[in-house]
Design a protein around this motif. Structure first.
Motif, PDB file in Angstrom:
ATOM      1  N   PRO A  18       0.799  -1.237   0.000  1.00  0.00           N
ATOM      2  CA  PRO A  18       0.000   0.000   0.000  1.00  0.00           C
ATOM      3  C   PRO A  18       0.831   1.286   0.000  1.00  0.00           C
ATOM      4  N   LEU A  19       1.980   1.307   0.649  1.00  0.00           N
ATOM      5  CA  LEU A  19       2.794   2.513   0.695  1.00  0.00           C
ATOM      6  C   LEU A  19       3.858   2.513  -0.404  1.00  0.00           C
ATOM      7  N   ILE A  20       3.722   1.635  -1.364  1.00  0.00           N
ATOM      8  CA  ILE A  20       4.550   1.496  -2.574  1.00  0.00           C
ATOM      9  C   ILE A  20       6.054   1.434  -2.300  1.00  0.00           C
ATOM     10  N   ASN A  21       6.434   0.861  -1.171  1.00  0.00           N
ATOM     11  CA  ASN A  21       7.854   0.591  -0.924  1.00  0.00           C
ATOM     12  C   ASN A  21       8.004  -0.502   0.116  1.00  0.00           C
ATOM     13  N   ILE A  22       9.096  -1.233   0.022  1.00  0.00           N
ATOM     14  CA  ILE A  22       9.348  -2.382   0.896  1.00  0.00           C
ATOM     15  C   ILE A  22       9.581  -1.983   2.348  1.00  0.00           C
ATOM     16  N   LYS A  23      10.023  -0.737   2.581  1.00  0.00           N
ATOM     17  CA  LYS A  23      10.369  -0.319   3.938  1.00  0.00           C
ATOM     18  C   LYS A  23       9.162  -0.150   4.848  1.00  0.00           C
ATOM     19  N   SER A  24       7.965  -0.227   4.278  1.00  0.00           N
ATOM     20  CA  SER A  24       6.786  -0.185   5.136  1.00  0.00           C
ATOM     21  C   SER A  24       6.704  -1.422   6.026  1.00  0.00           C
ATOM     22  N   LEU A  25       7.352  -2.532   5.618  1.00  0.00           N
ATOM     23  CA  LEU A  25       7.356  -3.742   6.447  1.00  0.00           C
ATOM     24  C   LEU A  25       8.130  -3.534   7.755  1.00  0.00           C
ATOM     25  N   PRO A  26       9.420  -3.140   7.702  1.00  0.00           N
ATOM     26  CA  PRO A  26      10.104  -2.898   8.977  1.00  0.00           C
ATOM     27  C   PRO A  26       9.518  -1.707   9.729  1.00  0.00           C
ATOM     28  N   ALA A  27       8.975  -0.719   9.018  1.00  0.00           N
ATOM     29  CA  ALA A  27       8.401   0.443   9.703  1.00  0.00           C
ATOM     30  C   ALA A  27       7.290   0.015  10.658  1.00  0.00           C
ATOM     31  N   ILE A  28       6.336  -0.748  10.160  1.00  0.00           N
ATOM     32  CA  ILE A  28       5.232  -1.154  11.023  1.00  0.00           C
ATOM     33  C   ILE A  28       5.683  -2.171  12.070  1.00  0.00           C
TER      34      ILE A  28
ATOM     35  N   ALA B 284      16.813   8.405  10.916  1.00  0.00           N
ATOM     36  CA  ALA B 284      17.710   8.635   9.780  1.00  0.00           C
ATOM     37  C   ALA B 284      17.322   7.662   8.683  1.00  0.00           C
ATOM     38  N   SER B 285      17.214   8.162   7.457  1.00  0.00           N
ATOM     39  CA  SER B 285      16.714   7.311   6.380  1.00  0.00           C
ATOM     40  C   SER B 285      17.057   7.929   5.037  1.00  0.00           C
ATOM     41  N   SER B 286      17.123   7.073   4.011  1.00  0.00           N
ATOM     42  CA  SER B 286      17.262   7.589   2.649  1.00  0.00           C
ATOM     43  C   SER B 286      15.916   8.045   2.112  1.00  0.00           C
ATOM     44  N   GLY B 287      14.842   7.773   2.849  1.00  0.00           N
ATOM     45  CA  GLY B 287      13.538   8.301   2.461  1.00  0.00           C
ATOM     46  C   GLY B 287      12.363   7.376   2.670  1.00  0.00           C
ATOM     47  N   ASN B 288      12.439   6.152   2.197  1.00  0.00           N
ATOM     48  CA  ASN B 288      11.272   5.275   2.221  1.00  0.00           C
ATOM     49  C   ASN B 288      10.831   4.883   3.628  1.00  0.00           C
ATOM     50  N   THR B 289      11.792   4.646   4.519  1.00  0.00           N
ATOM     51  CA  THR B 289      11.418   4.240   5.875  1.00  0.00           C
ATOM     52  C   THR B 289      10.684   5.362   6.597  1.00  0.00           C
ATOM     53  N   VAL B 290      11.206   6.591   6.517  1.00  0.00           N
ATOM     54  CA  VAL B 290      10.541   7.683   7.238  1.00  0.00           C
ATOM     55  C   VAL B 290       9.218   8.060   6.578  1.00  0.00           C
ATOM     56  N   ALA B 291       9.118   7.922   5.264  1.00  0.00           N
ATOM     57  CA  ALA B 291       7.825   8.161   4.613  1.00  0.00           C
ATOM     58  C   ALA B 291       6.790   7.169   5.131  1.00  0.00           C
ATOM     59  N   SER B 292       7.205   5.911   5.269  1.00  0.00           N
ATOM     60  CA  SER B 292       6.307   4.883   5.792  1.00  0.00           C
ATOM     61  C   SER B 292       5.969   5.143   7.252  1.00  0.00           C
ATOM     62  N   LEU B 293       6.985   5.477   8.046  1.00  0.00           N
ATOM     63  CA  LEU B 293       6.750   5.767   9.461  1.00  0.00           C
ATOM     64  C   LEU B 293       5.775   6.924   9.630  1.00  0.00           C
ATOM     65  N   SER B 294       5.913   7.930   8.795  1.00  0.00           N
ATOM     66  CA  SER B 294       5.074   9.114   8.920  1.00  0.00           C
ATOM     67  C   SER B 294       3.599   8.793   8.716  1.00  0.00           C
ATOM     68  N   VAL B 295       3.303   7.854   7.822  1.00  0.00           N
ATOM     69  CA  VAL B 295       1.922   7.447   7.583  1.00  0.00           C
ATOM     70  C   VAL B 295       1.420   6.511   8.673  1.00  0.00           C
ATOM     71  N   ILE B 296       2.296   5.612   9.128  1.00  0.00           N
ATOM     72  CA  ILE B 296       1.894   4.586  10.089  1.00  0.00           C
ATOM     73  C   ILE B 296       1.847   5.113  11.526  1.00  0.00           C
ATOM     74  N   ALA B 297       2.733   6.054  11.876  1.00  0.00           N
ATOM     75  CA  ALA B 297       2.858   6.531  13.262  1.00  0.00           C
ATOM     76  C   ALA B 297       1.548   7.025  13.866  1.00  0.00           C
ATOM     77  N   PRO B 298       0.721   7.778  13.135  1.00  0.00           N
ATOM     78  CA  PRO B 298      -0.537   8.222  13.741  1.00  0.00           C
ATOM     79  C   PRO B 298      -1.444   7.085  14.199  1.00  0.00           C
ATOM     80  N   LEU B 299      -1.312   5.901  13.576  1.00  0.00           N
ATOM     81  CA  LEU B 299      -2.094   4.746  14.019  1.00  0.00           C
ATOM     82  C   LEU B 299      -1.681   4.294  15.412  1.00  0.00           C
ATOM     83  N   PHE B 300      -0.494   4.712  15.829  1.00  0.00           N
ATOM     84  CA  PHE B 300       0.015   4.400  17.163  1.00  0.00           C
ATOM     85  C   PHE B 300      -0.066   5.626  18.082  1.00  0.00           C
ATOM     86  N   GLY B 301      -0.807   6.636  17.656  1.00  0.00           N
ATOM     87  CA  GLY B 301      -0.985   7.827  18.473  1.00  0.00           C
ATOM     88  C   GLY B 301       0.160   8.812  18.422  1.00  0.00           C
ATOM     89  N   ILE B 302       1.018   8.719  17.412  1.00  0.00           N
ATOM     90  CA  ILE B 302       2.185   9.597  17.291  1.00  0.00           C
ATOM     91  C   ILE B 302       1.975  10.512  16.088  1.00  0.00           C
TER      92      ILE B 302
END
Length: 288
Positions: free
Chosen positions: A12-22, A43-61
């Motif tokens: 769904p987030l069009i990158n593999i780093k959404s797996l370790p992010a969640i 710290a990230s080249s981009g995909n991990t923090v993009a994924s974290l930014s979308v997923i984090a609010p689901l954890f109240g962040i």
């Protein structure tokens, strides 16, 4: 030989780093590390923090601070803004903290949390839990080679753990950048020294691939209907180098399955869309 592309940009987030992010956030929540946290910093080249930014609010962040390379592709920077991350450009300099160190320090402040993808065991655990079993099942247990570029090294470490645990004979080809070259999302030997995972103990082969050929193979993948980015072209180039070297050395037979085939999978982690301006930079007009 047969080569298959594992399209992890179809997540769904069009990158593999959404797996370790969640997975990192699930693990942190279960350990009680997210109580009172209002900002992630990574710290990230981009995909991990993009994924974290979308997923984090689901954890109240509500916020994610992204420490990214100063030369990040403009398209990747726009994706960070699109996903709500707050980017901070970081240039490496002697006698200054690395991006990883800076994120770790900031993550110790009250209300902040640093997932720490470069040392967090929840990173490779995500690939051990989800990617490796899926690969093995989809390839009907006939896969003999897997190739991936090395960034955090979580992919190769996690997949290796799964394959070794089940005694599956899969040769892991790790692709790295030559010194003084760069491909989005992957590292050279110098930058890999910052990684705390024992990826060398998991690698069956370590192969270099160049920037230009990474973009060229990405282009060829796209024109074959596989919309895979430069890190995917990078992994494919490395795999092809390894297969050719093994053939010349008379070692290809060691990678055959019971049917006598070499069956390889290339991990395609994201699309070319964030890097569109880079293709004309790295390729010749004749390549198009």
């Amino acid at each position: 030989e047969r080569i298959f592309a594992k399209l992890k940009y179809m997540l769904p987030l069009i990158n593999i780093k959404s797996l370790p992010a969640i997975n990192m956030l699930m693990h942190a929540r279960d350990c009680g590390q997210l109580k009172g946290v209002h900002t992630l910093v990574e710290a990230s080249s981009g995909n991990t923090v993009a994924s974290l930014s979308v997923i984090a609010p689901l954890f109240g962040i509500p916020k994610t601070a992204a420490i990214v390379p100063w030369d990040i592709a403009q398209g990747k920077l726009e994706i960070l803004r699109l996903t709500g991350a707050e980017p901070q450009l970081k240039r490496d300099a002697p006698n200054t903290p690395t991006a990883i160190q800076e994120a770790g320090t900031r993550g110790q402040q009250e209300g902040y949390f640093n997932p720490g993808q470069y040392s967090n065991e929840a990173n490779p655990d995500a690939y051990e839990k989800w990617l490796a079993p899926q690969l093995w099942e989809q390839m009907d247990g006939k896969m003999t080679v897997m190739a991936t570029g090395l960034g955090t090294t979580g992919t190769v470490v996690g997949c290796s753990r799964y394959f070794r645990k089940h005694d599956y004979k899969v040769s892991l080809v790790c692709v790295i950048c030559p010194p003084d070259e760069a491909v989005p999302g992957v590292r050279n030997n110098t930058k890999l020294k910052e990684i705390q995972f024992d990826w060398r103990g998991r690698a069956d082969a370590i192969v270099e691939a160049h920037t230009a050929e990474s973009f060229l193979y990405s282009l060829r993948l796209c024109r074959s209907g596989i919309m895979a980015g430069p890190s995917s072209g990078f992994a494919l180039a490395g795999l092809l180098h390894h297969l050719e070297q093994s053939k010349q050395a008379g070692k290809l037979d060691s990678m055959r399955n019971a049917d006598g085939e070499v069956v390889a999978a290339v991990i395609c982690g994201d699309t070319p869309l964030p890097y569109l301006d880079k293709y004309t930079t790295h390729l010749n007009p004749s390549d198009f």
